[in-house]
Motif scaffolding. Sequence first.
Motif, PDB file in Angstrom:
ATOM      1  N   LYS A 188       0.809  -1.226   0.000  1.00  0.00           N
ATOM      2  CA  LYS A 188       0.000   0.000   0.000  1.00  0.00           C
ATOM      3  C   LYS A 188       0.840   1.272   0.000  1.00  0.00           C
ATOM      4  N   ASP A 189       2.118   1.137   0.244  1.00  0.00           N
ATOM      5  CA  ASP A 189       2.969   2.324   0.299  1.00  0.00           C
ATOM      6  C   ASP A 189       3.209   2.907  -1.092  1.00  0.00           C
ATOM      7  N   ASN A 190       3.668   2.057  -2.005  1.00  0.00           N
ATOM      8  CA  ASN A 190       3.944   2.548  -3.361  1.00  0.00           C
ATOM      9  C   ASN A 190       3.283   1.690  -4.443  1.00  0.00           C
ATOM     10  N   GLY A 191       2.398   0.797  -4.018  1.00  0.00           N
ATOM     11  CA  GLY A 191       1.679  -0.045  -4.966  1.00  0.00           C
ATOM     12  C   GLY A 191       2.463  -1.258  -5.421  1.00  0.00           C
ATOM     13  N   GLY A 192       3.798  -1.112  -5.492  1.00  0.00           N
ATOM     14  CA  GLY A 192       4.621  -2.231  -5.916  1.00  0.00           C
ATOM     15  C   GLY A 192       4.792  -2.285  -7.428  1.00  0.00           C
ATOM     16  N   LEU A 193       5.087  -3.465  -7.908  1.00  0.00           N
ATOM     17  CA  LEU A 193       5.393  -3.669  -9.328  1.00  0.00           C
ATOM     18  C   LEU A 193       4.179  -4.183 -10.096  1.00  0.00           C
ATOM     19  N   LEU A 194       4.078  -3.752 -11.324  1.00  0.00           N
ATOM     20  CA  LEU A 194       2.922  -4.055 -12.172  1.00  0.00           C
ATOM     21  C   LEU A 194       2.628  -5.542 -12.245  1.00  0.00           C
ATOM     22  N   TYR A 195       3.639  -6.378 -12.392  1.00  0.00           N
ATOM     23  CA  TYR A 195       3.414  -7.809 -12.612  1.00  0.00           C
ATOM     24  C   TYR A 195       3.152  -8.573 -11.324  1.00  0.00           C
ATOM     25  N   PHE A 196       3.174  -7.910 -10.190  1.00  0.00           N
ATOM     26  CA  PHE A 196       2.718  -8.535  -8.953  1.00  0.00           C
ATOM     27  C   PHE A 196       1.246  -8.211  -8.683  1.00  0.00           C
TER      28      PHE A 196
END
Length: 424
Positions: A307-315
Amino acid sequence: MSAIDIPAIRGTIGKLTYYTATFTFKQIADRVKPANEELHTSKPLREHLQRALTDNHKSITEYILTQKEHFFNALVLAVYDGDPTWNELEFEFNDIRYHSMGFLHLTGKERIFPVDGQHRVEGIKSALIENPKLQDETISVIFIGHHDTREGKEKTRRIFSTLNRYAKPVSPGDIIALDEDDVVAISTRELLENCPLFMNDNVNMDKKNSKGLADNDEKSFASLIILYETNKIIYTYYKSNYDHQGKIYNSKKIEELLKYRPQQQEIDDFYSYLLNFWDIFIEKIPGVKHYVDICNDKKAASAYRNKDNGGLLYFRSIGLPRLIKAIFETQLRLGLKLEEVIEYFSQVEMCISKEPWINIMWDIKTQTMVMKYKSIIFHMLIFLIKKELLTPKEYDTLIKNFALANDYEINEANQKLVNIHSIL
């Protein structure tokens, strides 16, 4: 129609007595007729029901004719007229007397129609026309009594609607786990055993068979449904390349292909191709190899989906299949080796809290996923490799949706995209 005696078992449920037996395909064709006036007196309702019941029988016919190991669950058949009679056999086994077995005598004058299994009946009839050698195959049937009265029609309609309303369809997850005809399902199961990205509970087997992952899932790379759908995308390009000179099969054709088990060599070849793709993906795409190395950690995915930065697209469930489709479409349009294309995509910005994914995939203010514009993720990914790979229509759609998502004017959106440099 001649009289016959059918071995059967009698049972009761609620107030209903029923008889379980088998019918040959020929007996189905000769003795079972479509439900016409048996369920409704209204002609429009009868016609509507009949249209609905027969739309799907062609695929069942094809299944019978092409799949050697075809199998169906029991038909529920309503019987009236003709004076069918039950002849009970009494016997003893292990000091217990049984009264439920016997013979159901049909005079040949009965009227029999399907209450459940209408498509199977029509499929069997059509298959028998094309291949009469199927006539001695048998299918389980359950006979129930029907009375051609207002009350009788109401009772049979209730059974009909209950069987169709409350019969729980096999879930997508169960199909993936059990299907022995669908080459993608078969290969997906193999990946769960042999590919490190999907082993060790890295794939979520959610009981609800949902595509998305729960907010508190810090372990999984993807859900089982998303993994299957992603592998189906790979199969689409793989199969189209080998059988169709690169012209991509539509989804209807792929669904047809997945109904029938191919030769084992074809299964092995696709699985090898699939495993090789995911091996390259693990090595080339940022973060994936590290995730695999630490996947025994219950929070292995937390650095890449949070929730901090959303993470990576493919996750993300909406990102992975679109990335894979973009990889294969880019390969098709550029004519390069798959490994080279994956290398290019490894250089693309994949953090969804950075441009160009803000407001397309990630809302910075609320720190939540944006689902409204997921349809343009695929084209955006291709654009990030090389703008010229998009057709004018695709680029126009991308600009319009990019403008809408960010509240830009079209010219401003176009300039913003121009300022985003492509890899090539």
